[in-house]
Design a protein around this motif. Structure first.
Motif, PDB file in Angstrom:
ATOM      1  N   GLU A 243       0.834  -1.206   0.000  1.00 29.98           N
ATOM      2  CA  GLU A 243       0.000   0.000   0.000  1.00 29.98           C
ATOM      3  C   GLU A 243       0.871   1.259   0.000  1.00 29.98           C
ATOM      4  OE1 GLU A 243      -2.538  -3.312   1.058  1.00 29.98           O
ATOM      5  OE2 GLU A 243      -0.584  -2.656   1.805  1.00 29.98           O
ATOM      6  N   ILE A 244       1.967   1.224   0.753  1.00 28.48           N
ATOM      7  CA  ILE A 244       2.899   2.360   0.746  1.00 28.48           C
ATOM      8  C   ILE A 244       3.495   2.528  -0.653  1.00 28.48           C
ATOM      9  CG2 ILE A 244       5.137   3.187   1.571  1.00 28.48           C
ATOM     10  CD1 ILE A 244       3.033   3.620   3.648  1.00 28.48           C
ATOM     11  N   SER A 245       3.885   1.408  -1.252  1.00 26.35           N
ATOM     12  CA  SER A 245       4.455   1.469  -2.608  1.00 26.35           C
ATOM     13  C   SER A 245       3.426   1.979  -3.602  1.00 26.35           C
ATOM     14  CB  SER A 245       4.946   0.081  -3.037  1.00 26.35           C
ATOM     15  OG  SER A 245       6.014  -0.340  -2.217  1.00 26.35           O
ATOM     16  N   ARG A 246       2.194   1.549  -3.431  1.00 26.64           N
ATOM     17  CA  ARG A 246       1.115   1.996  -4.321  1.00 26.64           C
ATOM     18  C   ARG A 246       0.908   3.499  -4.177  1.00 26.64           C
ATOM     19  NH1 ARG A 246      -5.167   0.110  -3.599  1.00 26.64           N
ATOM     20  NH2 ARG A 246      -6.057   1.243  -5.386  1.00 26.64           N
ATOM     21  N   TYR A 247       0.897   3.971  -2.937  1.00 30.86           N
ATOM     22  CA  TYR A 247       0.730   5.406  -2.686  1.00 30.86           C
ATOM     23  C   TYR A 247       1.868   6.202  -3.328  1.00 30.86           C
ATOM     24  CZ  TYR A 247       0.953   9.820  -0.155  1.00 30.86           C
ATOM     25  OH  TYR A 247       1.048  11.149   0.159  1.00 30.86           O
ATOM     26  N   ARG A 248       3.091   5.720  -3.199  1.00 37.26           N
ATOM     27  CA  ARG A 248       4.250   6.439  -3.740  1.00 37.26           C
ATOM     28  C   ARG A 248       4.264   6.425  -5.267  1.00 37.26           C
ATOM     29  NH1 ARG A 248       9.183   4.954   0.534  1.00 37.26           N
ATOM     30  NH2 ARG A 248       8.209   6.045   2.299  1.00 37.26           N
ATOM     31  N   LEU A 249       3.883   5.283  -5.823  1.00 34.40           N
ATOM     32  CA  LEU A 249       3.831   5.207  -7.287  1.00 34.40           C
ATOM     33  C   LEU A 249       2.781   6.161  -7.836  1.00 34.40           C
ATOM     34  CD1 LEU A 249       4.633   3.997  -9.991  1.00 34.40           C
ATOM     35  CD2 LEU A 249       3.049   2.095  -9.534  1.00 34.40           C
ATOM     36  N   MET A 250       1.638   6.212  -7.178  1.00 36.16           N
ATOM     37  CA  MET A 250       0.584   7.118  -7.651  1.00 36.16           C
ATOM     38  C   MET A 250       1.033   8.575  -7.522  1.00 36.16           C
ATOM     39  SD  MET A 250      -3.187   5.553  -6.782  1.00 36.16           S
ATOM     40  CE  MET A 250      -2.988   5.407  -5.000  1.00 36.16           C
ATOM     41  N   SER A 251       1.793   8.896  -6.471  1.00 41.60           N
ATOM     42  CA  SER A 251       2.299  10.266  -6.333  1.00 41.60           C
ATOM     43  C   SER A 251       3.202  10.628  -7.507  1.00 41.60           C
ATOM     44  CB  SER A 251       3.063  10.414  -5.010  1.00 41.60           C
ATOM     45  OG  SER A 251       2.204  10.203  -3.908  1.00 41.60           O
ATOM     46  N   GLU A 252       4.025   9.670  -7.932  1.00 42.81           N
ATOM     47  CA  GLU A 252       4.900   9.894  -9.090  1.00 42.81           C
ATOM     48  C   GLU A 252       4.078  10.072 -10.364  1.00 42.81           C
ATOM     49  OE1 GLU A 252       8.154   7.169  -9.722  1.00 42.81           O
ATOM     50  OE2 GLU A 252       8.265   6.740  -7.567  1.00 42.81           O
ATOM     51  N   LEU A 253       3.093   9.201 -10.520  1.00 36.90           N
ATOM     52  CA  LEU A 253       2.287   9.234 -11.743  1.00 36.90           C
ATOM     53  C   LEU A 253       1.434  10.496 -11.832  1.00 36.90           C
ATOM     54  CD1 LEU A 253       1.197   5.489 -12.106  1.00 36.90           C
ATOM     55  CD2 LEU A 253       3.215   6.668 -13.031  1.00 36.90           C
ATOM     56  N   PHE A 254       0.976  10.974 -10.665  1.00 43.14           N
ATOM     57  CA  PHE A 254       0.226  12.230 -10.657  1.00 43.14           C
ATOM     58  C   PHE A 254       1.085  13.361 -11.224  1.00 43.14           C
ATOM     59  CE2 PHE A 254      -3.099  10.750  -7.580  1.00 43.14           C
ATOM     60  CZ  PHE A 254      -4.189  11.275  -8.245  1.00 43.14           C
ATOM     61  N   LYS A 255       2.336  13.421 -10.800  1.00 38.62           N
ATOM     62  CA  LYS A 255       3.237  14.478 -11.286  1.00 38.62           C
ATOM     63  C   LYS A 255       3.474  14.364 -12.785  1.00 38.62           C
ATOM     64  CE  LYS A 255       5.745  15.083  -6.924  1.00 38.62           C
ATOM     65  NZ  LYS A 255       7.058  14.954  -6.234  1.00 38.62           N
ATOM     66  N   LEU A 256       3.675  13.132 -13.240  1.00 36.29           N
ATOM     67  CA  LEU A 256       3.902  12.918 -14.672  1.00 36.29           C
ATOM     68  C   LEU A 256       2.660  13.273 -15.481  1.00 36.29           C
ATOM     69  CD1 LEU A 256       5.810   9.491 -14.534  1.00 36.29           C
ATOM     70  CD2 LEU A 256       6.780  11.717 -15.148  1.00 36.29           C
ATOM     71  N   ALA A 257       1.512  12.834 -14.988  1.00 38.04           N
ATOM     72  CA  ALA A 257       0.268  13.051 -15.724  1.00 38.04           C
ATOM     73  C   ALA A 257      -0.110  14.525 -15.798  1.00 38.04           C
ATOM     74  CB  ALA A 257      -0.864  12.263 -15.080  1.00 38.04           C
ATOM     75  N   GLN A 258       0.294  15.300 -14.802  1.00 40.34           N
ATOM     76  CA  GLN A 258      -0.050  16.724 -14.759  1.00 40.34           C
ATOM     77  C   GLN A 258       1.032  17.603 -15.382  1.00 40.34           C
ATOM     78  OE1 GLN A 258      -0.697  16.886 -10.524  1.00 40.34           O
ATOM     79  NE2 GLN A 258      -2.928  16.783 -10.745  1.00 40.34           N
ATOM     80  N   SER A 259       2.046  16.946 -15.940  1.00 36.86           N
ATOM     81  CA  SER A 259       3.129  17.691 -16.580  1.00 36.86           C
ATOM     82  C   SER A 259       2.648  18.337 -17.879  1.00 36.86           C
ATOM     83  CB  SER A 259       4.305  16.754 -16.872  1.00 36.86           C
ATOM     84  OG  SER A 259       5.274  17.389 -17.678  1.00 36.86           O
TER      85      SER A 259
END
Length: 316
Positions: A243-259
């Motif tokens: 779950e921690i890994s999932r949360y961190r991956l989504m944080s990364e993907l949010f940044k990429l997706a909003q680029s």
């Protein structure tokens, strides 16, 4: 004329006697005081050697300052004794043995006292043990260097191991406070976001505790320490790691997706299968029944974030 001369000589000798007597008395008193202080120091030195023989750092520590103070006061008194040879004899008789006993334990006492201080601070709000651990490690290195260069005798291994065990226990108790805090963030606060902030620090100190336990002699003792301090922490980490890994991956993907750059948006979309893989691992772990499941609220929060993430990536 002879009578007058003899009378003069007698008077001179009498006067000289009066002048020299006080100096001789003072010199004698200085020696007596120094010797008396030296005898008291010798008794303390003997008691200190006996304390070292108990192999208990608490006993050794309780007598250390007394020996130090006695060495200092005796050295001052010896310095007042006239005659270099007399002073040297007193130093050799009383000071040298006391300093030898002191030097055998100086750095171990420093380690013990630092650990005692750390132990009292464990439950103090905002206390971070990391700096003190660094000081402790430098002390240990310095101990080894000085003992080797000065050819000082090693203390009984039982004393050394007692310090290593105390070190492992102090670090373990500190880590336990973070295990408890992490457990509260998950079980009561039901917050993966706050748990994420503590996750790396907790893992670091579980590893640190594990390392220090490894230096303790005796398999049974090590196993007891591992059971008390490592297993509970590893269990909390294992039940939440996906779950921690999932949360961190989504944080990364949010940044990429909003680029603003399309390449990064494409990367976010390409990495969505990583998210699916983490969710599957979490589900598989849950099915084993080995670990207590995380609260539903945590899973719901993660799912809501994922829905929002996929909408951004897919342009909805």
């Amino acid at each position: 004329m002879k009578k007058v001369l003899l009378a003069g000589i007698g008077t001179f000798m009498l006067i000289s006697a009066f002048h020299t007597a006080p100096a001789a008395v003072a010199a004698s008193q200085a020696y007596v005081q120094a010797d008396k202080s030296g005898n008291a120091l010798a008794a303390k030195t003997k008691a200190y050697e006996q304390a070292i023989g108990t192999k208990k750092m608490s006993v050794i520590d309780s007598q250390y300052n007394g020996v130090l103070n006695a060495i200092k006061s005796t050295e001052i008194l010896i310095g007042k004794v006239s005659g270099a040879s007399r002073r040297q004899a007193l130093l050799t008789k009383y000071i040298s043995p006391a300093k030898a006993a002191r030097d055998k334990t100086t750095y171990e006492i420093s380690q013990y006292r630092l650990l005692e201080k750390m132990e009292t601070r464990i439950y103090t709000p905002d206390y971070k043990i990391d700096q003190d651990l660094g000081v402790l490690d430098r002390l240990k290195r310095r101990t080894a260097e000085v003992k080797k260069s000065a050819n000082l005798p090693a203390l009984d291994p039982e004393i050394t191991n007692s310090l290593l065990k105390k070190e492992a226990v102090v670090e373990g108790e500190y880590t336990s406070t973070y295990i408890d805090g992490y457990r509260i963030l998950i079980a009561q606060d039901k917050s993966i976001y706050y748990a994420n902030n503590m996750y790396d620090y907790l893992k670091k100190h579980i590893s640190e505790t594990d390392k220090r336990i490894g230096y303790v002699s005796g398999r049974t003792t090590r196993n007891q320490l591992l059971e008390a301090y490592i297993q509970p922490g590893k269990k909390e980490i294992a039940r939440s790691m996906y779950e921690i890994s999932r949360y961190r991956l989504m944080s990364e993907l949010f940044k990429l997706a909003q680029s603003s750059e399309q390449a990064q948006k494409d990367e976010a979309k390409a990495r969505l299968p990583e998210l699916d893989a983490l969710k599957k691992k979490a589900e598989d772990l849950k099915k084993t029944g080995v670990y207590k499941p995380l609260p539903e609220q945590i899973l719901n929060d993660l799912n809501e974030d994922e829905v929002q993430l996929r909408e951004i990536i897919n342009g909805k």
